[in-house]
Design a protein around this motif. Structure first.
Motif, PDB file in Angstrom:
ATOM      1  N   TYR A   1       1.030  -1.132   0.002  1.00  0.00           N
ATOM      2  CA  TYR A   1      -0.039  -0.111  -0.021  1.00  0.00           C
ATOM      3  C   TYR A   1       0.884   1.166   0.043  1.00  0.00           C
ATOM      4  N   TRP A   2       0.521   2.275  -0.957  1.00  0.00           N
ATOM      5  CA  TRP A   2       1.414   3.557  -0.936  1.00  0.00           C
ATOM      6  C   TRP A   2       0.091   4.514  -0.473  1.00  0.00           C
ATOM      7  N   ASP A   3       0.634   5.066   0.660  1.00  0.00           N
ATOM      8  CA  ASP A   3      -0.216   5.849   1.295  1.00  0.00           C
ATOM      9  C   ASP A   3      -0.055   7.632   0.809  1.00  0.00           C
ATOM     10  N   ASP A   4      -0.218   7.632  -0.354  1.00  0.00           N
ATOM     11  CA  ASP A   4      -0.098   9.186  -1.137  1.00  0.00           C
ATOM     12  C   ASP A   4      -0.895   9.023  -2.347  1.00  0.00           C
ATOM     13  N   PRO A   5      -1.712  10.282  -2.684  1.00  0.00           N
ATOM     14  CA  PRO A   5      -2.503  10.433  -3.404  1.00  0.00           C
ATOM     15  C   PRO A   5      -2.126  10.993  -4.654  1.00  0.00           C
ATOM     16  N   ARG A   6      -0.911  11.552  -4.589  1.00  0.00           N
ATOM     17  CA  ARG A   6      -0.238  12.489  -5.552  1.00  0.00           C
ATOM     18  C   ARG A   6       0.303  11.692  -6.733  1.00  0.00           C
ATOM     19  N   LEU A   7       0.118  12.139  -8.235  1.00  0.00           N
ATOM     20  CA  LEU A   7       0.639  11.578  -9.034  1.00  0.00           C
ATOM     21  C   LEU A   7       2.181  11.419  -8.854  1.00  0.00           C
ATOM     22  N   LEU A   8       2.779  10.763  -9.726  1.00  0.00           N
ATOM     23  CA  LEU A   8       4.291  10.325  -9.378  1.00  0.00           C
ATOM     24  C   LEU A   8       4.778  10.986 -10.579  1.00  0.00           C
ATOM     25  N   ARG A   9       4.999  12.081 -10.605  1.00  0.00           N
ATOM     26  CA  ARG A   9       6.055  12.917 -11.822  1.00  0.00           C
ATOM     27  C   ARG A   9       7.300  13.384 -11.293  1.00  0.00           C
ATOM     28  N   ASP A  10       7.772  12.790 -10.373  1.00  0.00           N
ATOM     29  CA  ASP A  10       9.088  13.171 -10.102  1.00  0.00           C
ATOM     30  C   ASP A  10      10.076  11.839  -9.805  1.00  0.00           C
ATOM     31  N   ASP A  11      11.294  11.705 -10.187  1.00  0.00           N
ATOM     32  CA  ASP A  11      11.820  10.730  -9.872  1.00  0.00           C
ATOM     33  C   ASP A  11      12.080  10.137  -8.284  1.00  0.00           C
ATOM     34  N   GLY A  12      11.929  11.323  -7.503  1.00  0.00           N
ATOM     35  CA  GLY A  12      11.981  10.884  -6.201  1.00  0.00           C
ATOM     36  C   GLY A  12      11.085   9.953  -5.566  1.00  0.00           C
ATOM     37  N   LEU A  13       9.950  10.436  -6.017  1.00  0.00           N
ATOM     38  CA  LEU A  13       8.570   9.671  -5.528  1.00  0.00           C
ATOM     39  C   LEU A  13       8.501   8.296  -6.230  1.00  0.00           C
ATOM     40  N   ALA A  14       8.798   8.219  -7.480  1.00  0.00           N
ATOM     41  CA  ALA A  14       8.737   7.101  -8.299  1.00  0.00           C
ATOM     42  C   ALA A  14       9.837   5.920  -7.629  1.00  0.00           C
ATOM     43  N   LYS A  15      10.772   6.458  -7.102  1.00  0.00           N
ATOM     44  CA  LYS A  15      11.861   5.640  -6.506  1.00  0.00           C
ATOM     45  C   LYS A  15      11.041   5.146  -5.092  1.00  0.00           C
ATOM     46  N   GLN A  16      10.733   5.830  -4.422  1.00  0.00           N
ATOM     47  CA  GLN A  16      10.145   5.635  -3.136  1.00  0.00           C
ATOM     48  C   GLN A  16       8.923   4.530  -3.304  1.00  0.00           C
ATOM     49  N   LEU A  17       8.239   4.701  -4.358  1.00  0.00           N
ATOM     50  CA  LEU A  17       7.111   3.861  -4.563  1.00  0.00           C
ATOM     51  C   LEU A  17       7.739   2.321  -4.879  1.00  0.00           C
ATOM     52  N   ALA A  18       8.780   2.372  -5.761  1.00  0.00           N
ATOM     53  CA  ALA A  18       9.459   0.844  -6.209  1.00  0.00           C
ATOM     54  C   ALA A  18       9.984   0.545  -4.935  1.00  0.00           C
ATOM     55  N   GLU A  19      10.475   1.136  -3.871  1.00  0.00           N
ATOM     56  CA  GLU A  19      11.099   0.684  -3.011  1.00  0.00           C
ATOM     57  C   GLU A  19       9.911   0.066  -2.075  1.00  0.00           C
ATOM     58  N   THR A  20       8.804   0.609  -1.889  1.00  0.00           N
ATOM     59  CA  THR A  20       7.542   0.158  -1.285  1.00  0.00           C
ATOM     60  C   THR A  20       7.166  -0.988  -1.799  1.00  0.00           C
ATOM     61  N   LEU A  21       7.054  -0.943  -3.254  1.00  0.00           N
ATOM     62  CA  LEU A  21       6.689  -2.373  -3.752  1.00  0.00           C
ATOM     63  C   LEU A  21       7.473  -3.456  -3.437  1.00  0.00           C
ATOM     64  N   GLY A  22       8.723  -3.328  -3.426  1.00  0.00           N
ATOM     65  CA  GLY A  22       9.641  -4.205  -2.856  1.00  0.00           C
ATOM     66  C   GLY A  22       9.595  -5.613  -3.750  1.00  0.00           C
ATOM     67  N   GLU A  23       9.412  -6.802  -3.269  1.00  0.00           N
ATOM     68  CA  GLU A  23       9.329  -8.214  -4.177  1.00  0.00           C
ATOM     69  C   GLU A  23       8.116  -8.358  -4.466  1.00  0.00           C
ATOM     70  N   ALA A  24       7.233  -7.551  -3.911  1.00  0.00           N
ATOM     71  CA  ALA A  24       5.758  -7.919  -4.267  1.00  0.00           C
ATOM     72  C   ALA A  24       5.256  -7.849  -5.714  1.00  0.00           C
ATOM     73  N   ASN A  25       4.151  -8.364  -6.047  1.00  0.00           N
ATOM     74  CA  ASN A  25       3.584  -8.365  -7.473  1.00  0.00           C
ATOM     75  C   ASN A  25       2.616  -7.277  -7.757  1.00  0.00           C
ATOM     76  N   ALA A  26       2.208  -6.612  -6.680  1.00  0.00           N
ATOM     77  CA  ALA A  26       1.084  -5.472  -6.790  1.00  0.00           C
ATOM     78  C   ALA A  26       1.183  -4.617  -5.630  1.00  0.00           C
ATOM     79  N   LEU A  27       0.842  -3.186  -5.958  1.00  0.00           N
ATOM     80  CA  LEU A  27       0.872  -2.222  -4.925  1.00  0.00           C
ATOM     81  C   LEU A  27      -0.151  -1.294  -5.282  1.00  0.00           C
ATOM     82  N   VAL A  28      -1.197  -1.018  -4.259  1.00  0.00           N
ATOM     83  CA  VAL A  28      -2.240  -0.114  -4.592  1.00  0.00           C
ATOM     84  C   VAL A  28      -1.772   1.377  -3.917  1.00  0.00           C
TER      85      VAL A  28
END
Length: 236
Positions: free
Chosen positions: A120-147
């Protein structure tokens, strides 16, 4: 693998996501080309994609002109997950509803087991900068889905057709979750046990191949609904 086969594969996947209500005006999908590049679908509503070509994107360079800003999510995931061959950015109805409550679907039925480790990614913003996208990828980790809260979801797979299948499984799990919650108050009722989840997380026996056939049946470029697209992409 020919460029023509890859383009066709991505278009069919994009239209399948739209056909089954997993995206609306927004969303995108991609397939990995090699360790540094991937092909993302045309930057338009996915159900409207005809024979338009996608765009080749480098994992470690700025996004090309005309590519949607959130495609940087794909860059960050591919960079961290060498086993990932396909990514879907989706906007499914039931998953979105649960996300506004800070929740993801629980494993309650067979296909729900495939997304039991959903993040789960607790942020409603669009991910339009590399920093946020990196954080999301790290939150996804080894899972196959992220909400993503109030903002859809991301699914990944070893191939794009599996990522599309995981997207469908996630939304079906969310549909079951919402239906059950309208029937009972005990949200822990009906959960699969960890052992049951593991027992159902078996994709042998053409599970995802059959799901791909279902999701793409009737597509204008899918002349043979029994085609194994993973084999086509590898050998065409």
């Amino acid at each position: 693998m020919s460029q023509a086969a890859l383009e066709r594969y991505v278009r069919v996947a994009a239209r399948a996501l739209a056909r089954h209500g997993l995206v609306q005006a927004w969303g995108h999908c991609s397939a990995r080309i090699d360790e540094r590049h991937f092909l993302v679908c045309a930057a338009q509503p996915m159900g409207s994609i005809g024979l338009q070509s996608g765009t080749v994107v480098s994992i470690d360079e700025p996004l090309p002109p005309g590519v949607l800003g959130e495609v940087r999510i794909h860059q960050q995931v591919y960079a961290r997950r060498p086993e990932v061959g396909g990514i879907c950015r989706i906007m499914p109805h039931y998953t979105m509803a649960l996300s506004t409550l800070g929740q993801v679907p629980s494993p309650r039925h067979g296909v729900g087991a495939f997304t039991a480790d959903c993040r789960y990614w607790d942020d409603p913003r669009l991910l339009r900068d590399d920093g946020l996208a990196k954080q999301l990828a790290e939150t996804l980790g080894e899972a196959n889905a992220l909400v993503m809260r109030a903002n859809g979801a991301v699914t990944v797979g070893p191939t794009l057709d599996v990522a599309v299948g995981i997207a469908w499984c996630l939304e079906d799990a969310a549909r079951i979750e919402c239906t059950l919650r309208s029937m009972i108050q005990d949200v822990n009722a009906g959960l699969l046990s960890p052992d049951e989840v593991r027992a159902r997380q078996v994709s042998t026996g053409q599970v995802f191949e059959r799901l791909w056939t279902h999701l793409t049946f009737g597509d204008q470029e899918q002349a043979d609904p029994a085609t194994d697209w993973r084999q086509v992409v590898q050998t065409d």
